[in-house]
Write an enzyme that holds these catalytic residues in place. Structure first.
Site, short mmCIF file in Angstrom:
data_model
loop_
_atom_site.label_atom_id
_atom_site.label_comp_id
_atom_site.label_asym_id
_atom_site.label_seq_id
_atom_site.Cartn_x
_atom_site.Cartn_y
_atom_site.Cartn_z
N LYS A 175 0.85 -1.19 0.00
CA LYS A 175 0.00 0.00 0.00
C LYS A 175 0.89 1.24 0.00
CE LYS A 175 -1.82 2.54 3.19
NZ LYS A 175 -1.84 3.88 2.51
N GLU A 251 9.66 0.94 11.04
CA GLU A 251 10.58 2.09 11.02
C GLU A 251 9.72 3.32 11.26
OE1 GLU A 251 12.10 5.43 9.37
OE2 GLU A 251 12.42 4.19 7.59
N CYS A 280 13.17 11.02 7.28
CA CYS A 280 12.99 10.38 8.58
C CYS A 280 14.22 10.53 9.47
CB CYS A 280 12.65 8.91 8.40
SG CYS A 280 13.87 7.98 7.45
N GLU A 377 8.89 15.83 16.36
CA GLU A 377 9.42 15.84 14.99
C GLU A 377 8.58 16.77 14.11
OE1 GLU A 377 10.69 12.42 11.72
OE2 GLU A 377 9.02 12.04 13.07
#
Length: 475
Positions: A175, A251, A280, A377
């Protein structure tokens, strides 16, 4: 990617300094929205291909040959893939060609070479004489694997997981992110052209709530690999455990610390906003030794001022639009919170006044450990800079490790002893020394703590898509 294909002249906007442009968008194409029934069909096709099809019976060397051919086709179509990636994600074309597409090709070539090198071992065990025993292990594919990827590196995230998955002999249902499905669909076309059998590669554009959830719950999916937020990763992990105890690799989020000592090569230490900060392992918080702090900030601003913001298809552009409207709004809110908490805005902090979701590269200083922007973040082009006292290595390490994330980290110093000391104590899955953001297909990549577990890339990534069977024979 939030850009318009209308070629609008700059002079039409020179008197519009107070306007915000959010609606100058043009649809690229229509993409089907998969439903639960589509997930069932895809998983059934993948299961049949694995259990009864040509793929499940194929010699590993022949499997590698097909993956090599797929990599060759991706290279033949690299300009097309880079163009699709650019208009879909907002990545500048030069970066899309070199990194998004280039590293994807390298990843498939790397794992193609592993196909016929997956092997077990023999193990001596206690033997009750006069009988003898032979014990050996076999590394086997798991079966149907689901992969759910994010929108920041659409093709590269596909490659990092799918290449290892296919090399191990599995079939895949993937996906892509709902806002960036296009290169995944082109990849499916190239997979078919490479001769990869029917049912081995299945692409399902759709929502996480429907497609992602059903893949997590599906009893015939035996492994799920996910890259995305920590919050969603936790939810997926629970669903996979409840459904059929799927193998999972995650992750997840990051707030990667970068420690810059005064004895560094400052030309290398000055960071730029790689991939618009939608990265990331971006250096989410930079700790600079106080004796060089002001010099460092000055150099950063000088570099940022040189960056050309604009059309990502223009080869001279350095900084393209953020991926989608919701993300742009999140960045604006992030900066508002930073200002309210007392951080100093040195540069940027605003939407660029042109069509599309463009956000200025932004620099904050005087960031204290308790502030929201020091903990959370941004996933955007926002540099967070804090000072630390000269010579106080252990204190800055304590501050750098005071996060629930542990994806990546970095240190700049020309003192090798200091570099090794710091790299040993940084609590992150990757440590960069006198460089940053340098990943390679042969080097394992993955996080600690709430940045997840499991590895992409390198030999270790194969183990995420294999199961080990022990066989004991008495003779």
């Amino acid at each position: 990617g939030g850009r318009t294909r209308l070629q609008l002249e700059e002079d039409k906007f020179k008197n519009c300094s107070n306007m915000v442009f959010l609606s100058f968008l043009q649809a690229l194409c229509d993409v089907s929205l998969a439903q639960k029934s589509d997930v069932d069909k895809a998983v059934a096709a993948a299961k049949e291909a694995f259990e009864d099809g040509e793929w499940g019976k194929m010699n590993p060397r022949d499997r590698g040959r097909l993956i090599y051919k797929l990599a060759d086709l991706m290279e033949e179509h690299q300009e097309e893939l880079a163009t699709i990636e650019t208009i879909d994600s907002g990545a500048v074309y030069t970066l899309a060609l070199k990194t998004h597409v280039g590293m994807s090709i390298q990843t498939f070539r790397y794992f193609a070479g592993w196909c016929d090198k997956i092997q077990g071992s023999t193990i001596p065990i206690n033997q009750a004489r006069p009988n003898r025993n032979l014990t050996f292990t076999k590394k086997e594919p798991i079966g149907v694997c689901a992969i759910i990827i994010p929108w920041n590196y659409p093709l590269m995230m596909l490659a990092w997981k799918t290449a290892a998955c296919l090399a191990a002999g599995n079939t895949v249902v993937l996906k892509p992110a709902q806002v960036t499905p296009l290169t995944a669909l082109k990849f499916a076309e190239l997979s078919a052209r490479a001769g990869i059998p029917k049912g081995v590669v299945n692409i399902l554009p759709g929502s996480g709530a429907v497609v992602g959830q059903h893949l997590s719950d599906h009893p015939d999916v035996r492994k799920l690999g996910f890259t995305g937020s920590t919050e969603i990763g936790k939810h997926i992990m629970k669903s996979c455990a409840v459904s059929n105890v799927k193998k999972v690799s995650l992750e997840l989020g990051g707030k990667s610390p970068l420690i810059i000592f005064s004895d560094c090569d400052i030309d290398k230490a000055v960071s730029v906003f790689f991939n618009k900060g939608e990265n990331c392992i971006a250096a989410g918080r930079i700790f600079v030794e106080d004796s060089i702090h002001d010099q460092f900030v000055k150099r950063v601003v000088e570099e940022v001022e040189k960056m050309k913001i604009g059309d990502p298809l223009d080869r001279s552009t350095d900084h393209g639009p953020q991926n989608h409207k919701t993300h742009l709004e999140k960045l604006l809110e992030y900066c508002q919170i930073a200002n309210m908490e007392g951080a100093t805005l040195v540069y940027g902090g605003k939407q660029v006044q042109r069509p599309g979701f463009f956000f200025e590269p932004t620099v904050f200083t005087d960031v204290q450990d308790h502030m929201y922007i020091a903990k959370e973040e941004s996933f955007g082009p926002i540099m967070i800079i804090s000072k630390f006292r000269s010579g106080d290595v252990d204190d800055v390490l304590r501050r750098a490790n005071a996060t629930e994330y542990g994806l990546a980290s970095g240190v700049f110093t020309q003192d090798i002893s200091k570099a090794l000391y710091v790299s040993e104590r940084l609590n992150a899955g990757t440590v960069f020394v006198n460089t940053y953001n340098k990943t390679d297909v042969a080097s394992p990549f993955g996080g600690f703590k709430q940045s997840g577990f499991g590895k992409d890339l390198g030999q270790e990534a194969l183990n995420e898509y294999l199961r080990i069977k022990a066989v004991t024979i008495e003779y």
